[in-house]
Design a protein around this motif. Sequence first.
Motif, mmCIF file in Angstrom:
data_model
loop_
_atom_site.group_PDB
_atom_site.id
_atom_site.type_symbol
_atom_site.label_atom_id
_atom_site.label_comp_id
_atom_site.label_asym_id
_atom_site.label_seq_id
_atom_site.Cartn_x
_atom_site.Cartn_y
_atom_site.Cartn_z
ATOM 1 N N GLU A 184 7.180 -0.088 -5.751
ATOM 2 C CA GLU A 184 8.460 -0.540 -6.310
ATOM 3 C C GLU A 184 9.388 -1.164 -5.267
ATOM 4 O O GLU A 184 10.190 -2.032 -5.593
ATOM 5 C CB GLU A 184 9.174 0.613 -7.020
ATOM 6 C CG GLU A 184 8.401 1.207 -8.178
ATOM 7 C CD GLU A 184 8.065 0.194 -9.258
ATOM 8 O OE1 GLU A 184 8.693 -0.885 -9.293
ATOM 9 O OE2 GLU A 184 7.148 0.476 -10.065
ATOM 10 N N ALA A 185 9.301 -0.698 -4.031
ATOM 11 C CA ALA A 185 10.180 -1.284 -3.002
ATOM 12 C C ALA A 185 9.537 -2.511 -2.377
ATOM 13 O O ALA A 185 10.172 -3.203 -1.592
ATOM 14 C CB ALA A 185 10.505 -0.251 -1.929
ATOM 15 N N GLY A 186 8.272 -2.771 -2.724
ATOM 16 C CA GLY A 186 7.629 -3.976 -2.211
ATOM 17 C C GLY A 186 7.220 -3.862 -0.752
ATOM 18 O O GLY A 186 7.339 -4.820 0.009
ATOM 19 N N ILE A 187 6.714 -2.698 -0.354
ATOM 20 C CA ILE A 187 6.202 -2.550 1.014
ATOM 21 C C ILE A 187 4.898 -3.344 1.120
ATOM 22 O O ILE A 187 3.969 -3.113 0.358
ATOM 23 C CB ILE A 187 5.974 -1.061 1.344
ATOM 24 C CG1 ILE A 187 7.331 -0.352 1.461
ATOM 25 C CG2 ILE A 187 5.168 -0.905 2.627
ATOM 26 C CD1 ILE A 187 7.246 1.139 1.672
#
Lengths: 437, 119
Positions: A184-187
Amino acid sequence: MADDGRGVTPLAGAAAVDGPAEAAARAAAEAVARASYGKLVAWLAARTRDVAAAEDALSGAFAAALADWPRRGQPANPEAWLFTVARRRLIDQDRRRRTGAAAEPALRLLADGMAAASAEPALPDHRLGLLFACAHPALEPGVRAPLMLQVVLGLDAARIASAFLASPAAMAKRLVRAKTKIREAGIPFAVPGRDELAPRLDPVLDAIYAIFTEGWSDPTAAEGRGALTGEAIYLARLVAGLLPDEPEAAGLLALLLHAEARRGARRDAAGAYVPLAAQDPAAWDAALAAEAEALLRRASAFGRIGRFQLEAALQSAQADGRRSGRPDWPAITRLYDALLALVPSPVVAMNRALAVAGAEGPAAGLAALDACAADPRLDGYQPYWAARAELLARCRRAGEARSAYARAIGLEADPAVRDFLLARQAALPPEVSDASD
Amino acid sequence: MQYLLMIYLDEKAAAGIPAEVRDRGTAAYRAYNEALAGAGVLVAGARLRPTADATTVRVADGKAQVLDGPYAEAKEQLGGYYLIDVPDLDAALAWAARCPGASHGIIEVRPLWPMMAEA
């Protein structure tokens, strides 16, 4: 379901009914799982960053392999077979979740992946990117090592939990949370660029080192926690192999191999603890030690010193000292000085004090130890109290040595080490008033 | 992906800054805005007036309660934001680190729900 956090345990639970064909299929699938698990997860999740969904699909693919391979024989390229089946499951999963046009972009992504995969004879290795994602600074430090074990090596949450002395439910929850954050945080699953590489590599190496130390505390087993040293070495080899120009990656591998070489020698035939100073160098694994030395030489050629290279050099110097019977204590002290400048840790300061004791005698060592004694982190650290007791004993301060041993014994969880310390304590001369040195 | 960079600053400390330092800060923000726009990642952004001008609203039992002041009293307050569109978290963190606010405050980086981002 994707988010139960149990990881995959590729083949667990499938063991029930085994004929020879099933047993062969299981052995083949286990071999592929060991070698390819992280590669498959990395490749399946690289675009979506959905690690949990990739693990789920892969677990289904392994189950399909166990059903299919005994009947039709193992495919020529088992890794590609598993990838194809897992990818199909991912697409189906995605189709179920979305409908119509909303699914188009994701399906196109997966189709691109398909084309790319069939165009290449071998799957590209995205595991390094996956390791950087697992050790991303946006994830809490404590979850990075467990996450690597699960996502890259396929260990299940229960085994990881017992390795890290955490409850399985709590560990599963933390792993799920970390995977959700990655998605979800786009790591990104990416190897950082040149200027970012060194600071981002540190947490990757730290996490691998943490896996090793968890395993190291269990001296015996090839099963259970002890097996973690092997997993850590596997990961360290992977990173050192994929980043040949990073001397610290080679340094970490050298450090782990040096330690592993002496693993068995920490116990005698009766299971009693043997400290380094009493180990027989002939009992060490010469091949591992030689590989470590070669790595260390190659790393030092880069002229970029670092924490793990120094620690490996210390292992090497201690081993040399034991082999020759004449440790070069001043040189060892200088290595500790350099390490202390990089890692201002009380544990390093404590070990340096022991080197000072070797070079200048127990009184000087004790003075150096006193200098770091104020750090509260040493108060609950068994090796500090054991070191202190040892130096006090050599200074003929038996009474103080006795109580320092008591502290050490009270802090030790390993019965063999406890017995060793109890024997040292019992060997102290009877309580005469502490004589002058 | 879209990320909101929220700039938290100590308003009281900011109020005491001498004029020439403030001018340098304004110039730094202008350059940062241009860099964001030039890279094609800027969606929106604004500086907020101080929390002294804030009003909170909540509806309880069908009745709106309006109160003077910010929602939470903290050492740092939300002073501004940028909404950016970048490939991944690493890119968002790199932009956050370049924000002038990062060197005298804290930047919280939050991804947006994808649906909201597409709407």
